[in-house]
Write a protein that holds these residues in place. Structure first.
Motif, mmCIF file in Angstrom:
data_model
loop_
_atom_site.group_PDB
_atom_site.id
_atom_site.type_symbol
_atom_site.label_atom_id
_atom_site.label_comp_id
_atom_site.label_asym_id
_atom_site.label_seq_id
_atom_site.Cartn_x
_atom_site.Cartn_y
_atom_site.Cartn_z
ATOM 1 N N PRO A 55 0.790 -1.248 -0.361
ATOM 2 C CA PRO A 55 -0.083 0.339 0.020
ATOM 3 C C PRO A 55 0.799 1.140 0.420
ATOM 4 N N LEU A 56 2.348 1.551 0.653
ATOM 5 C CA LEU A 56 2.891 2.637 0.745
ATOM 6 C C LEU A 56 3.046 2.907 -0.799
ATOM 7 N N PHE A 57 3.171 1.563 -1.058
ATOM 8 C CA PHE A 57 4.051 2.725 -2.884
ATOM 9 C C PHE A 57 3.308 2.181 -3.685
ATOM 10 N N GLU A 58 2.066 1.591 -3.543
ATOM 11 C CA GLU A 58 0.661 2.192 -4.738
ATOM 12 C C GLU A 58 0.500 3.628 -4.207
ATOM 13 N N LYS A 59 0.681 4.566 -2.680
ATOM 14 C CA LYS A 59 0.096 5.490 -3.063
ATOM 15 C C LYS A 59 1.418 6.487 -3.118
ATOM 16 N N LEU A 60 2.860 6.154 -3.548
ATOM 17 C CA LEU A 60 3.827 6.433 -4.081
ATOM 18 C C LEU A 60 3.662 7.655 -4.819
ATOM 19 N N ARG A 61 3.559 5.890 -6.152
ATOM 20 C CA ARG A 61 3.143 6.052 -6.906
ATOM 21 C C ARG A 61 3.122 6.726 -7.611
ATOM 22 N N ASN A 62 1.199 6.656 -7.035
ATOM 23 C CA ASN A 62 0.202 8.339 -7.214
ATOM 24 C C ASN A 62 0.566 9.679 -7.699
ATOM 25 N N LYS A 63 1.815 9.791 -6.492
ATOM 26 C CA LYS A 63 1.882 10.598 -6.177
ATOM 27 C C LYS A 63 2.819 10.838 -7.259
ATOM 28 N N VAL A 64 4.032 9.778 -8.023
ATOM 29 C CA VAL A 64 4.628 10.438 -8.717
ATOM 30 C C VAL A 64 4.201 10.557 -10.004
ATOM 31 N N VAL A 65 2.938 10.125 -10.354
ATOM 32 C CA VAL A 65 2.471 10.333 -11.930
ATOM 33 C C VAL A 65 1.505 11.536 -11.417
ATOM 34 N N ASN A 66 0.718 11.419 -10.644
ATOM 35 C CA ASN A 66 0.163 12.647 -10.561
ATOM 36 C C ASN A 66 1.431 14.129 -10.217
ATOM 37 N N GLU A 68 3.086 14.680 -8.027
ATOM 38 C CA GLU A 68 3.439 15.440 -6.321
ATOM 39 C C GLU A 68 4.848 15.438 -6.329
ATOM 40 N N VAL A 69 5.236 14.097 -6.914
ATOM 41 C CA VAL A 69 6.533 14.181 -5.806
ATOM 42 C C VAL A 69 7.367 13.247 -7.178
ATOM 43 N N ASP A 70 8.478 13.781 -7.322
ATOM 44 C CA ASP A 70 9.705 13.522 -8.740
ATOM 45 C C ASP A 70 10.356 11.801 -8.051
ATOM 46 N N ILE A 71 10.336 11.210 -8.983
ATOM 47 C CA ILE A 71 10.889 9.618 -8.806
ATOM 48 C C ILE A 71 12.171 9.807 -8.342
ATOM 49 N N PHE A 72 12.629 10.596 -8.540
ATOM 50 C CA PHE A 72 14.379 10.378 -7.819
ATOM 51 C C PHE A 72 13.801 10.886 -5.955
ATOM 52 N N ASP A 73 12.330 11.294 -5.747
ATOM 53 C CA ASP A 73 12.394 10.826 -4.691
ATOM 54 C C ASP A 73 12.029 9.743 -3.881
ATOM 55 N N ALA A 74 11.058 9.326 -4.169
ATOM 56 C CA ALA A 74 11.026 7.881 -4.798
ATOM 57 C C ALA A 74 11.505 6.817 -4.051
ATOM 58 N N ALA A 75 12.453 6.911 -5.877
ATOM 59 C CA ALA A 75 13.880 5.751 -5.706
ATOM 60 C C ALA A 75 14.077 5.723 -3.581
ATOM 61 N N LYS A 76 14.779 7.229 -3.355
ATOM 62 C CA LYS A 76 15.037 6.762 -1.970
ATOM 63 C C LYS A 76 13.881 6.370 -1.480
ATOM 64 N N VAL A 77 12.926 6.569 -1.486
ATOM 65 C CA VAL A 77 12.142 5.525 -0.669
ATOM 66 C C VAL A 77 11.826 4.456 -0.629
ATOM 67 N N ILE A 78 12.105 3.628 -2.004
ATOM 68 C CA ILE A 78 12.125 2.676 -1.779
ATOM 69 C C ILE A 78 13.471 1.692 -1.114
ATOM 70 N N LEU A 79 14.309 2.613 -1.343
ATOM 71 C CA LEU A 79 16.199 2.087 -0.550
ATOM 72 C C LEU A 79 15.477 2.653 0.804
ATOM 73 N N HIS A 80 15.310 3.223 1.290
ATOM 74 C CA HIS A 80 15.036 3.041 2.558
ATOM 75 C C HIS A 80 14.266 2.003 2.781
ATOM 76 N N PHE A 81 13.144 1.905 2.512
ATOM 77 C CA PHE A 81 12.084 1.105 2.844
ATOM 78 C C PHE A 81 13.311 -1.094 3.074
ATOM 79 N N LEU A 82 14.193 -0.936 1.773
ATOM 80 C CA LEU A 82 14.858 -1.954 1.285
ATOM 81 C C LEU A 82 15.942 -2.056 2.854
#
Length: 294
Positions: A55-66, A68-82
């Protein structure tokens, strides 16, 4: 090229991404963790898209698509999660990918920013994120006079409303700001991690919500049994392969049709049951099972 292995530390993930970045590779990486799967797509060695049923990444991806968030920041979230996972697996497949580019993030710069944020993150907050704890209003707050900056207020409200720590930190940007604000709220004793009793209540509530959104294990077991009976061990392999392709560990109701379409396309055309194509029969049967009532 294909790279497959496990990881128990962030350095193993960064080594893989460095190979992708410096080699300017095109392809996808499937990350598998106990909490679910994430698929990241690369072109010319750069982050361009990602998918996950978490769910966290479904919300995050929607923010990127819209936007609201750059994929650069989204990619960092993925790394933090891992980095919060005790262990996991990765599978990189170098191939031409046909996915929408929802952004383009320089992988080396993403890694550098991420490493800096991890090094500066307070250990207390890292432990809270690892366990994905929620928060409560500190009892001692009644005797304090607190002044909030405008940018702190949103984080405070989300915390006292019971949002999980990961949703608060990883869905508010800039990421470093959300880390700093939440750390300050904790250090000032304005909020505190929820006690185990309160946390259980929150988790239970979340599970009830998720139960209506995802296909139950019992339904998946019916699918596995049918495929095993008709096709033998290959049947279970097809399910795992389809899940990997979608980058998921659970199937949301909205993904059922896509899952079934991909799954049945992997069944050999030579498979027939009583003269009827397995593909046609299973497409209808599997959809009914996965979308039907328990």
């Amino acid at each position: 090229m294909e790279l497959k292995g496990g990881f128990k530390s962030t350095s193993e993930i960064l080594d893989l991404l460095q190979i992708v970045a410096l080699g300017r590779k095109e392809g996808k990486v499937n990350f598998k963790t106990e909490e679910g799967r994430i698929t990241v797509y690369f072109k010319d060695g750069k982050f361009v898209n990602f998918e996950s049923a978490i769910p966290l990444f479904e919300k995050l991806r929607n923010k990127v698509v819209n936007k609201e968030v750059d994929i650069f920041d989204a990619a960092k979230v993925i790394l933090h999660f891992l980095s919060l996972q005790d262990e996991g697996e990765f599978h990189f497949i170098e191939e031409s990918i046909n996915v929408e580019e929802i952004g383009s993030g320089d992988t080396m710069n993403i890694m550098m920013d991420f490493t800096k944020e991890v090094d500066e993150m307070p250990p207390k907050l890292k432990d809270i994120l690892k366990n994905n704890l929620s928060f409560t209003l500190s009892e001692s707050l009644e005797s304090k006079e607190v002044c909030f900056r405008k940018e702190d207020w949103k984080i405070f409200v989300e915390a006292v409303k019971g949002k999980s720590s990961r949703d608060i930190v990883f869905l508010n940007f800039p990421l470093q700001d959300s880390i700093n604000v939440l750390s300050n709220l904790l250090n000032q004793g304005i909020i505190s991690p929820a006690s185990s009793g309160e946390e259980k209540t929150i988790v239970s509530s979340n599970k009830e919500n998720i139960a209506g959104q995802y296909v139950s294990p019992e339904k998946m077991e019916k699918i596995r049994s049918i495929l095993l009976e008709v096709m033998g061990p290959m049947g279970e392999f097809l399910i795992d392969e389809t899940m990997d392709e979608l980058g998921i560990s659970e199937i949301s109701v909205s993904q059922v049709q896509k899952f079934v379409d991909i799954l049945v396309s992997k069944i050999p055309e030579s498979c027939f049951i009583n003269g009827e194509s397995c593909r046609e029969r299973f497409k209808e049967d599997f959809t009914k099972i996965l979308l039907g009532g328990d």
